[in-house]
Design a protein around this motif. Structure first.
Motif, short mmCIF file in Angstrom:
data_model
loop_
_atom_site.label_atom_id
_atom_site.label_comp_id
_atom_site.label_asym_id
_atom_site.label_seq_id
_atom_site.Cartn_x
_atom_site.Cartn_y
_atom_site.Cartn_z
N ILE A 1 0.72 -1.27 -0.16
CA ILE A 1 -0.12 0.03 0.02
C ILE A 1 0.92 1.15 -0.11
N ARG A 2 1.94 1.39 0.71
CA ARG A 2 2.92 2.43 0.65
C ARG A 2 3.47 2.70 -0.51
N LYS A 3 3.63 1.70 -1.00
CA LYS A 3 4.51 1.79 -2.60
C LYS A 3 3.11 2.42 -3.60
N TRP A 4 2.22 1.72 -3.71
CA TRP A 4 1.26 2.01 -4.65
C TRP A 4 0.19 3.05 -4.55
N ALA A 5 -0.22 3.10 -3.22
CA ALA A 5 -1.45 4.29 -3.12
C ALA A 5 -0.86 5.62 -3.47
N ALA A 6 0.23 6.09 -3.38
CA ALA A 6 0.62 7.43 -4.01
C ALA A 6 0.63 7.40 -5.53
N ILE A 7 0.85 6.45 -6.23
CA ILE A 7 0.73 6.45 -7.54
C ILE A 7 -0.51 6.36 -8.20
N PRO A 8 -1.04 7.36 -8.92
CA PRO A 8 -2.29 7.26 -9.72
C PRO A 8 -2.47 6.07 -10.58
N PHE A 9 -3.78 5.65 -10.51
CA PHE A 9 -3.98 4.38 -11.29
C PHE A 9 -4.12 4.61 -12.84
N CYS A 10 -3.90 3.91 -13.57
CA CYS A 10 -3.86 4.06 -15.21
C CYS A 10 -5.12 4.17 -15.61
N LYS A 11 -5.35 5.14 -16.30
CA LYS A 11 -6.74 5.58 -16.95
C LYS A 11 -7.21 4.75 -18.01
N LYS A 12 -6.43 3.74 -18.59
CA LYS A 12 -6.72 2.65 -19.46
C LYS A 12 -7.11 3.46 -20.82
N CYS B 1 -2.18 6.90 -22.25
CA CYS B 1 -1.12 5.93 -21.82
C CYS B 1 -0.90 4.94 -22.91
N ASP B 2 0.44 4.85 -23.43
CA ASP B 2 0.56 3.86 -24.55
C ASP B 2 1.03 2.40 -23.98
N LEU B 3 0.87 2.15 -22.64
CA LEU B 3 1.46 1.03 -22.24
C LEU B 3 0.20 0.14 -21.22
N TYR B 4 -1.24 0.60 -21.40
CA TYR B 4 -2.09 0.11 -20.47
C TYR B 4 -2.50 -1.43 -20.94
N SER B 5 -2.33 -1.68 -22.04
CA SER B 5 -3.04 -3.06 -22.79
C SER B 5 -1.86 -4.03 -23.06
N PRO B 6 -2.39 -5.20 -22.95
CA PRO B 6 -0.90 -6.58 -23.34
C PRO B 6 -0.39 -6.15 -24.32
N ARG B 7 -1.44 -5.71 -25.47
CA ARG B 7 -0.80 -5.40 -26.98
C ARG B 7 0.10 -4.52 -26.85
N LEU B 8 0.03 -3.23 -26.16
CA LEU B 8 0.85 -2.25 -26.11
C LEU B 8 2.04 -2.35 -25.31
N GLN B 9 1.86 -3.18 -24.42
CA GLN B 9 2.94 -3.88 -23.44
C GLN B 9 3.98 -4.84 -24.29
N GLN B 10 3.42 -5.52 -25.17
CA GLN B 10 4.23 -6.25 -26.10
C GLN B 10 4.87 -5.38 -26.90
N TYR B 11 4.51 -4.67 -27.53
CA TYR B 11 5.09 -3.58 -28.48
C TYR B 11 6.25 -3.05 -27.91
N PHE B 12 6.04 -2.63 -26.65
CA PHE B 12 7.15 -1.82 -25.92
C PHE B 12 8.19 -2.50 -25.67
N GLN B 13 7.90 -4.08 -25.27
CA GLN B 13 8.75 -5.23 -24.76
C GLN B 13 9.60 -5.34 -25.93
N GLU B 14 9.07 -5.52 -27.26
CA GLU B 14 9.71 -6.04 -28.21
C GLU B 14 10.77 -4.71 -28.75
N TYR B 15 10.26 -3.67 -28.38
CA TYR B 15 11.17 -2.11 -28.71
C TYR B 15 12.39 -2.32 -27.85
N SER B 16 12.13 -2.48 -26.56
CA SER B 16 13.10 -2.40 -25.63
C SER B 16 14.17 -3.60 -25.86
N THR B 17 13.70 -4.73 -26.19
CA THR B 17 14.62 -5.92 -26.58
C THR B 17 15.61 -5.58 -28.04
N THR B 18 14.97 -5.21 -29.12
CA THR B 18 15.44 -5.16 -30.28
C THR B 18 15.92 -3.82 -30.85
#
Length: 432
Positions: free
Chosen positions: A239-250, A308-325
């Motif tokens: 709770i101390r870690k996440w409560a201060a962080i606004p939730f993603c607006k999806k 936000c461009d990281l809220y969905s699994p597809r967008l997360q996959q895109y970013f993961q591919e970019y960070s890897t390649t």
């Protein structure tokens, strides 16, 4: 209550005695969340104790109970009075949580579930987030209410974790379902009534975060029952870690929050603080670190909005591919194509929504004209019956014409709605 210290550790059990993965019940969508009258197929919990105020609809019984050990706990009951409206108690979130806990722990009966449905709240009432009639709840938000509030107590520091507030309704349910957690929440400000929001049973974009807090509580309860010692430190830390962080607006517009971007390499990319913490920050511990981390910039909150461009699994996959390649061109093309499709979809949905509204308005207009024509035809016929002349057949041509046009327009409106649903489905399956 006093806690029993854990017994001495025994030798490891043979493979045949290894703990099995927990099983969870099937929870379908309840068809009777709203009050209805005139139905005679309700069921009650009757074994080992009768709960006459617990009403279960047949759909929920067939989906969640019939083929389980709890099926025989229910019986059909005599029809209610014709003027009595009833809703299904299994549509309540806390009742379902109680059932999952009972099912996963192989409890012998459903007494706890009946008790949760019959819980007596204090003068502040149940959780304000569960009030479906509240305008803020309808929008998926958390209404601010003046009442008594609770916070998690940190026994190590003997202080309250004031980052989150919990209503007395949610605390009462937690204490009833998980008695071993009784006392982890303490009243704020010595019980003074203050304006705040409940951060547990949240709806809308915040619901996922609320369930994560709740999952941490369940883990504490499970470990307490297994060891006899209660340790809320993991829950406090989470709770101390996440409560201060606004939730993603999806995918909704974000304003007034810190943003993370790649202005020099991928200008279309922006990420919110929650998604940065979940999906980008862990990359700092990898070796070698992805080059994208050196290109990332953060900016202080402003009133200018972003998505936000990281809220969905597809967008997360895109970013993961970019960070890897580190293939900047490919990542740019994917984001550009998706953003273009998003704008096209929004425009199409807006156009179809307007078309649907126009068709419904025109259909209603013809239906109103039909009633006028019907009244006129009937009055004309009655006028003939009061005269000494033989009445001709009632002329229903105007009525039938208006009815036909109204039905045709209503069918077109329904087709537009179907097409909107298909377009939204296509977006979720192939683009979101």
């Amino acid at each position: 209550m006093p806690l029993v210290r854990p017994p001495p550790q025994s030798t490891s059990a043979p493979p045949s005695q290894a703990p099995q993965e927990k099983q969870f019940p099937t929870l379908g969508v309840c068809s009777r969340t709203n009050y209805v009258a005139g139905l005679d197929d309700w069921l009650h919990i009757t074994s080992p104790k009768h709960f006459p105020d617990f009403d279960l609809c047949p759909d929920c019984y067939n989906t969640s109970f019939r083929n389980t050990r709890y099926g025989p706990c229910f019986s059909t009951v005599p029809p209610k009075p014709a003027n009595t409206s009833t809703s299904c108690d299994f549509s309540g979130l806390w009742v379902r949580i109680a059932y999952v806990w009972l099912f996963s722990n192989n409890a012998p009966d459903l007494t706890l579930m009946g008790n949760v449905a019959a819980i007596q709240h204090d003068e502040d009432g149940p959780c304000p987030n569960l009030n479906r009639e509240d305008p803020e709840v309808k929008k998926g938000g958390n209404p601010a209410v003046t009442r008594r509030w609770y916070c998690l107590h940190d026994p190590k520091t003997n202080t309250l974790v004031e980052d989150l507030t919990f209503c007395s309704g949610c605390v009462a349910n937690v204490n009833l379902i998980y008695p071993c957690l009784n006392g982890i929440f303490r009243l704020v400000a010595n019980g003074q009534k203050l304006p705040a929001t409940c951060d547990l049973m949240t709806l809308g974009n915040a619901q996922a975060r609320g369930f994560q807090y709740f999952d941490c509580m369940v883990e504490v309860a499970e470990k307490t029952m297994a060891t006899g010692t209660r340790d809320v430190s993991p829950l406090v830390e989470y709770i101390r870690k996440w409560a201060a962080i606004p939730f993603c607006k999806k995918g909704d517009i974000v304003t007034g929050e810190r943003r993370y971007s790649l202005p020099s390499t991928v200008p279309d990319f922006t990420a919110c603080e929650e998604c940065y913490t979940r999906h980008i920050q862990p990359l700092l511990d990898t070796h070698p670190q992805p080059r994208v981390l050196s290109q990332l910039e953060s900016s202080v909150p402003t009133n200018s909005g972003f998505t936000c461009d990281l809220y969905s699994p597809r967008l997360q996959q895109y970013f993961q591919e970019y960070s890897t390649t580190n293939n900047v061109q490919s990542y740019r093309e994917k984001l550009t194509a998706r953003n273009t499709k998003l704008q096209e979809t929004k425009m199409q949905l807006q156009r179809m929504k307007q078309e649907h509204q126009q068709l419904k308005t025109q259909s209603n207009m013809h239906m109103n004209m039909m009633r006028v024509e019907q009244s006129s035809a009937m009055m004309s016929s009655m006028a003939w019956t009061t005269s000494r002349w033989s009445a001709p057949p009632v002329d229903w041509r105007g009525v039938n014409s208006q009815l036909t046009q109204g039905n045709e327009l209503a069918m077109k409106a329904a087709m537009v709605l179907d097409n909107m649903a298909l377009l939204e489905k296509e977006w979720k399956e192939f683009w979101e």
